[in-house]
Design a protein around this motif. Structure first.
Motif, PDB file in Angstrom:
ATOM      1  N   ILE A 231      -3.856   5.026   1.864  1.00 39.39           N
ATOM      2  CA  ILE A 231      -4.307   4.573   3.182  1.00 39.39           C
ATOM      3  C   ILE A 231      -3.061   4.179   3.971  1.00 39.39           C
ATOM      4  O   ILE A 231      -1.989   3.973   3.380  1.00 39.39           O
ATOM      5  CB  ILE A 231      -5.290   3.386   3.068  1.00 39.39           C
ATOM      6  N   PRO A 232      -3.132   4.099   5.287  1.00 35.58           N
ATOM      7  CA  PRO A 232      -1.928   3.807   6.078  1.00 35.58           C
ATOM      8  C   PRO A 232      -1.155   2.586   5.605  1.00 35.58           C
ATOM      9  O   PRO A 232       0.081   2.575   5.614  1.00 35.58           O
ATOM     10  CB  PRO A 232      -2.480   3.633   7.496  1.00 35.58           C
ATOM     11  N   GLU A 233      -1.876   1.543   5.174  1.00 28.99           N
ATOM     12  CA  GLU A 233      -1.206   0.309   4.764  1.00 28.99           C
ATOM     13  C   GLU A 233      -0.303   0.503   3.547  1.00 28.99           C
ATOM     14  O   GLU A 233       0.642  -0.258   3.342  1.00 28.99           O
ATOM     15  CB  GLU A 233      -2.252  -0.768   4.464  1.00 28.99           C
ATOM     16  N   ASP A 234      -0.588   1.523   2.741  1.00 32.00           N
ATOM     17  CA  ASP A 234       0.232   1.752   1.545  1.00 32.00           C
ATOM     18  C   ASP A 234       1.678   2.073   1.899  1.00 32.00           C
ATOM     19  O   ASP A 234       2.589   1.827   1.097  1.00 32.00           O
ATOM     20  CB  ASP A 234      -0.344   2.895   0.707  1.00 32.00           C
ATOM     21  N   PHE A 235       1.902   2.617   3.071  1.00 32.87           N
ATOM     22  CA  PHE A 235       3.258   2.991   3.476  1.00 32.87           C
ATOM     23  C   PHE A 235       3.994   1.855   4.183  1.00 32.87           C
ATOM     24  O   PHE A 235       5.122   2.031   4.635  1.00 32.87           O
ATOM     25  CB  PHE A 235       3.212   4.244   4.351  1.00 32.87           C
ATOM     26  N   ASP A 236       3.348   0.704   4.245  1.00 28.52           N
ATOM     27  CA  ASP A 236       3.978  -0.482   4.825  1.00 28.52           C
ATOM     28  C   ASP A 236       3.875  -1.674   3.883  1.00 28.52           C
ATOM     29  O   ASP A 236       3.912  -2.821   4.313  1.00 28.52           O
ATOM     30  CB  ASP A 236       3.319  -0.833   6.163  1.00 28.52           C
ATOM     31  N   THR A 237       3.774  -1.403   2.587  1.00 25.14           N
ATOM     32  CA  THR A 237       3.552  -2.462   1.606  1.00 25.14           C
ATOM     33  C   THR A 237       4.687  -2.516   0.592  1.00 25.14           C
ATOM     34  O   THR A 237       5.084  -1.491   0.037  1.00 25.14           O
ATOM     35  CB  THR A 237       2.220  -2.232   0.852  1.00 25.14           C
ATOM     36  N   GLU A 238       5.202  -3.725   0.367  1.00 27.49           N
ATOM     37  CA  GLU A 238       6.121  -3.949  -0.739  1.00 27.49           C
ATOM     38  C   GLU A 238       5.260  -4.321  -1.940  1.00 27.49           C
ATOM     39  O   GLU A 238       4.853  -5.466  -2.108  1.00 27.49           O
ATOM     40  CB  GLU A 238       7.121  -5.069  -0.414  1.00 27.49           C
ATOM     41  N   PHE A 239       4.965  -3.352  -2.798  1.00 24.72           N
ATOM     42  CA  PHE A 239       4.023  -3.565  -3.893  1.00 24.72           C
ATOM     43  C   PHE A 239       4.568  -4.546  -4.933  1.00 24.72           C
ATOM     44  O   PHE A 239       3.814  -5.326  -5.508  1.00 24.72           O
ATOM     45  CB  PHE A 239       3.707  -2.228  -4.583  1.00 24.72           C
ATOM     46  N   LEU A 240       5.870  -4.471  -5.230  1.00 23.14           N
ATOM     47  CA  LEU A 240       6.455  -5.282  -6.296  1.00 23.14           C
ATOM     48  C   LEU A 240       5.659  -5.116  -7.580  1.00 23.14           C
ATOM     49  O   LEU A 240       5.437  -6.063  -8.338  1.00 23.14           O
ATOM     50  CB  LEU A 240       6.522  -6.757  -5.890  1.00 23.14           C
ATOM     51  N   ASP A 241       5.243  -3.876  -7.836  1.00 23.96           N
ATOM     52  CA  ASP A 241       4.364  -3.589  -8.962  1.00 23.96           C
ATOM     53  C   ASP A 241       4.529  -2.118  -9.342  1.00 23.96           C
ATOM     54  O   ASP A 241       5.248  -1.367  -8.672  1.00 23.96           O
ATOM     55  CB  ASP A 241       2.918  -3.889  -8.565  1.00 23.96           C
ATOM     56  N   TYR A 242       3.813  -1.711 -10.373  1.00 21.29           N
ATOM     57  CA  TYR A 242       3.889  -0.323 -10.840  1.00 21.29           C
ATOM     58  C   TYR A 242       2.984   0.561  -9.987  1.00 21.29           C
ATOM     59  O   TYR A 242       2.014   1.158 -10.459  1.00 21.29           O
ATOM     60  CB  TYR A 242       3.499  -0.257 -12.319  1.00 21.29           C
TER      61      TYR A 242
END
Length: 426
Positions: free
Chosen positions: A315-326
């Motif tokens: 989703i669009p938000e995935d490309f603006d997220t620092e997941f800090l996860d796997y």
């Protein structure tokens, strides 16, 4: 906790520290090294309490890893102090000098900033790294770590102070010049950010929310560090084995750190051949969030894999997220220019890399990407003070004023002009 008394103590400490020469500061750091080595068990016991509490509260393991200390990590911290000791003392360095037409001699000389406050999350190694760099550069420092690392930071600070107190240098008193704000109350941060009469500069180290809070509320200058939405771009000419290795290192080695990649861009002409290699290399160790063009390719490769990964449409938000996860977001692009435009629209100006055999694409990428560190055919995980030869780091500056990228000794210095004359008047 009476912060005003701490501010005043640090101001006096900064004055005393500014008078020490390089040998005296190095002696103090050597004494702290010894104290850290002798008190490993004390520090590890305190850290175990923090780690246990973090897990009880449901902290994800990638962030627990960022909090956790080991014998090896303490050894690395001590080695970082060693590297700081070996570096030239920046204080007193003549940056520039010249004589004017009327005979004035002007020198621009490097001096300490004075008192710095560092507000940071987890990562108790920061406590030692910041101390070593601040002390060597002649600055007193107020540390405010997160509640998740409170026991670790208290233990480390006690050991640092013991090391300083044990240092015996002829002709010099060794100022402590370090304090920890450890009430754990959020109001403490607001109070620190308002203390412009005592604190000369503040540095935030942590996630986007912490950085935003410090930038918006601080009454004193801020050296802004950035959260890490970092990208790797695999162009059509890339060595795909190299690209898969770099992507795996960037995402899987330590996903909870700011120089890990969060998004992989792949040229549309490389996607069919490269993405199955990526899935195989990751071996089910991370979830993929794919754009429309990459989704089916990744799904097909994943269905053939022994260890299945979680694959979903982005989703669009995935490309603006620092997941800090796997978790890795994947997007296809049609050109290097499109990759550059996408990165500049979505990154945090931290670290970016291109994997390519095309020299022109490499030059375009490095020239046009707006970030503090831009790599060709190397992992973004190298954006680190130790890796850059600084021994330790204050953080990664993503701003464009004063200092940018990994911050070493000179980041907490400024300059003043010394002018000698012989009676000249204007």
């Amino acid at each position: 906790m009476n912060l005003e008394n701490i501010y005043k103590s640090l101001r006096e400490g900064a004055k005393a520290l500014a008078l020490l020469n390089g040998n005296q500061k190095n002696a103090a750091l050597e004494s702290v090294k010894i104290a850290l080595a002798e008190n490993k068990s004390v520090i590890l016991a305190a850290n175990e309490k923090d780690v246990a509490k973090a897990r009880e509260k449901g902290m994800k393991e990638s962030l627990v890893d960022r909090l956790k200390l080991t014998n090896e990590r303490i050894d690395s911290i001590i080695n970082g102090i060693d590297s700081v000791i070996r570096q030239p003392d920046p204080i007193g360095e003549i940056v520039a000098g010249w004589n004017t037409n009327n005979g004035l001699n002007i020198r621009q000389v490097r001096v300490p900033m004075g008192v710095a406050a560092v507000i940071y999350e987890s990562r108790p190694n920061v406590t030692v790294d910041v101390f070593a760099l601040a002390y060597k550069s002649g600055n007193a420092v107020l540390l405010r770590g997160s509640s998740s690392a409170l026991e670790s930071n208290r233990a480390i600070l006690k050991v640092i102070k013991a090391g300083l107190e044990n240092c015996k240098v002829a002709g010099a008193g060794i100022p402590l010049a370090i304090e920890l704000a450890d009430s754990g109350e959020h109001a403490e941060v607001d109070e620190i950010l308002s203390a412009k009469d005592y604190i000369d500069v503040v540095l935030p180290r942590g996630g986007a929310n912490l950085i935003k809070t410090v930038v918006e509320k601080a009454k004193m200058p801020v050296i802004e560090t950035g959260s890490g939405i970092c990208h790797a771009f695999v162009d059509e000419s890339a060595d795909f084995e190299m690209a898969a290795n770099i992507a795996a290192n960037g995402k899987l080695q330590r996903p909870g750190v700011c120089n890990a990649i969060e998004c992989l861009l792949v040229h549309e002409k490389a996607a069919k051949e490269f993405l199955p290699k990526l899935v195989a290399k990751f071996d089910g160790k991370a979830a993929f969030r794919c754009d429309e063009a990459s989704y089916q390719i990744v799904m097909d490769a994943n269905n053939q894999a022994t260890n299945k990964a979680e694959v979903s449409k982005a989703i669009p938000e995935d490309f603006d997220t620092e997941f800090l996860d796997y978790i890795l977001a994947i997007k296809t692009v049609s050109s290097t220019e499109e990759a550059v435009d996408f990165i500049n629209a979505h990154n945090t100006k931290h670290s970016e890399t291109i994997i390519t055999k095309n020299t022109d694409n490499a030059k375009t990428f490095q020239a046009k990407v707006d970030a503090s560190c831009v790599y060709v055919n190397a992992s973004t995980r190298f954006t680190d003070g130790e890796m850059f030869g600084f021994g330790a780091e204050l953080g990664i500056s993503t701003q464009k004023m004063h200092i940018r990228g990994p911050m070493g000794l000179k980041a907490l210095t400024t300059t003043k002009y010394l002018i000698d004359g012989e009676g000249q008047i204007r």
